[in-house]
Design a protein around this motif. Sequence first.
Motif, PDB file in Angstrom:
ATOM      1  N   LYS A  58       5.030 -55.687 -53.260  1.00  0.00           N
ATOM      2  CA  LYS A  58       5.059 -54.568 -54.182  1.00  0.00           C
ATOM      3  C   LYS A  58       5.604 -53.362 -53.424  1.00  0.00           C
ATOM      4  O   LYS A  58       5.412 -53.238 -52.211  1.00  0.00           O
ATOM      5  N   LYS A  59       6.255 -52.469 -54.140  1.00  0.00           N
ATOM      6  CA  LYS A  59       6.809 -51.283 -53.490  1.00  0.00           C
ATOM      7  C   LYS A  59       6.046 -50.047 -53.949  1.00  0.00           C
ATOM      8  O   LYS A  59       5.919 -49.792 -55.129  1.00  0.00           O
ATOM      9  N   TYR A  60       5.559 -49.294 -52.977  1.00  0.00           N
ATOM     10  CA  TYR A  60       4.914 -48.013 -53.258  1.00  0.00           C
ATOM     11  C   TYR A  60       5.843 -46.898 -52.818  1.00  0.00           C
ATOM     12  O   TYR A  60       6.316 -46.875 -51.672  1.00  0.00           O
ATOM     13  N   SER A  61       6.124 -45.965 -53.728  1.00  0.00           N
ATOM     14  CA  SER A  61       6.948 -44.803 -53.412  1.00  0.00           C
ATOM     15  C   SER A  61       6.064 -43.561 -53.397  1.00  0.00           C
ATOM     16  O   SER A  61       5.363 -43.279 -54.369  1.00  0.00           O
ATOM     17  N   ASP A  62       6.087 -42.845 -52.292  1.00  0.00           N
ATOM     18  CA  ASP A  62       5.295 -41.635 -52.156  1.00  0.00           C
ATOM     19  C   ASP A  62       5.688 -40.630 -53.240  1.00  0.00           C
ATOM     20  O   ASP A  62       6.872 -40.344 -53.413  1.00  0.00           O
ATOM     21  N   PRO A  63       4.724 -40.090 -53.998  1.00  0.00           N
ATOM     22  CA  PRO A  63       5.071 -39.156 -55.074  1.00  0.00           C
ATOM     23  C   PRO A  63       5.730 -37.887 -54.570  1.00  0.00           C
ATOM     24  O   PRO A  63       6.374 -37.172 -55.344  1.00  0.00           O
ATOM     25  N   ASN A  64       5.588 -37.583 -53.277  1.00  0.00           N
ATOM     26  CA  ASN A  64       6.233 -36.405 -52.704  1.00  0.00           C
ATOM     27  C   ASN A  64       7.595 -36.725 -52.098  1.00  0.00           C
ATOM     28  O   ASN A  64       8.220 -35.868 -51.469  1.00  0.00           O
ATOM     29  N   GLY A  65       8.061 -37.968 -52.278  1.00  0.00           N
ATOM     30  CA  GLY A  65       9.399 -38.355 -51.858  1.00  0.00           C
ATOM     31  C   GLY A  65       9.580 -38.517 -50.364  1.00  0.00           C
ATOM     32  O   GLY A  65      10.719 -38.547 -49.883  1.00  0.00           O
ATOM     33  N   ARG A  66       8.477 -38.675 -49.609  1.00  0.00           N
ATOM     34  CA  ARG A  66       8.608 -38.745 -48.156  1.00  0.00           C
ATOM     35  C   ARG A  66       8.934 -40.138 -47.650  1.00  0.00           C
ATOM     36  O   ARG A  66       9.585 -40.282 -46.612  1.00  0.00           O
ATOM     37  N   PHE A  67       8.485 -41.195 -48.362  1.00  0.00           N
ATOM     38  CA  PHE A  67       8.658 -42.543 -47.854  1.00  0.00           C
ATOM     39  C   PHE A  67       8.405 -43.553 -48.960  1.00  0.00           C
ATOM     40  O   PHE A  67       7.891 -43.228 -50.039  1.00  0.00           O
ATOM     41  N   SER A  68       8.770 -44.802 -48.683  1.00  0.00           N
ATOM     42  CA  SER A  68       8.363 -45.936 -49.513  1.00  0.00           C
ATOM     43  C   SER A  68       7.937 -47.059 -48.580  1.00  0.00           C
ATOM     44  O   SER A  68       8.368 -47.121 -47.427  1.00  0.00           O
ATOM     45  N   ILE A  69       7.062 -47.935 -49.085  1.00  0.00           N
ATOM     46  CA  ILE A  69       6.564 -49.043 -48.273  1.00  0.00           C
ATOM     47  C   ILE A  69       6.177 -50.190 -49.185  1.00  0.00           C
ATOM     48  O   ILE A  69       5.772 -49.980 -50.335  1.00  0.00           O
TER      49      ILE A  69
END
Length: 206
Positions: A58-69
């Motif tokens: 699954k991909k999580y994208s930081d709501p502040n646009g700093r990173f994804s993992i």
Amino acid sequence: MKKIVVALSFLLTGLAAWAQPARIPVNDLNTNSNTKPNNTTPKTENNNTTTTSSGELKKYSDPNGRFSIGYPSDWTFDNSSEGAVVKITSPSEGSNDQFKQNLNLQIEELKSTMTIEEYVKINVDGVKEMMKGYKEVSSMFFNRNGSRAYQIVYKGKYGDITYDIQIKQLFIVANSKGYVLTYISKEGERDAFETTANKIFNSFKL
């Protein structure tokens, strides 16, 4: 230098909470960048604005646009912790499983002049002071997705733990921020999740 926290958090089966994180000096800014803005909504499995599925992870994208993992669906994902931006914990291997492997991500605000070499040195020097029987397994600087990065693997005893833990960390300095992705396992024990942990490391993007 004033000390900022980069947590080496690890979860022990049977304990009600995460162990006290390691205190490691990072830089001389008296801030705590791991505290999320008040308008940040913690992720839930049904929150499609921050989480999507892609292949095995699954991909999580930081709501502040700093990173994804990325992370596997059977691992526990937590982005509401006080101690880290995200924590990802392995599933139990059975009733005799006394240690759960886990990853955590720390983000620190840095002085704009701080280099990756300086950031790594301060952190690693702090670890050497804290861990009993510290031993480096491997380390290297390299270019990663357009940013200079550093990866290190080391082991030793932390706090009151009587056995060695093995720690893999990825350091990146970009946009006046220090990113530290940490994977913690029990040294000397078969690590059934090492391959998956490497996939999670590889999925991490700024």
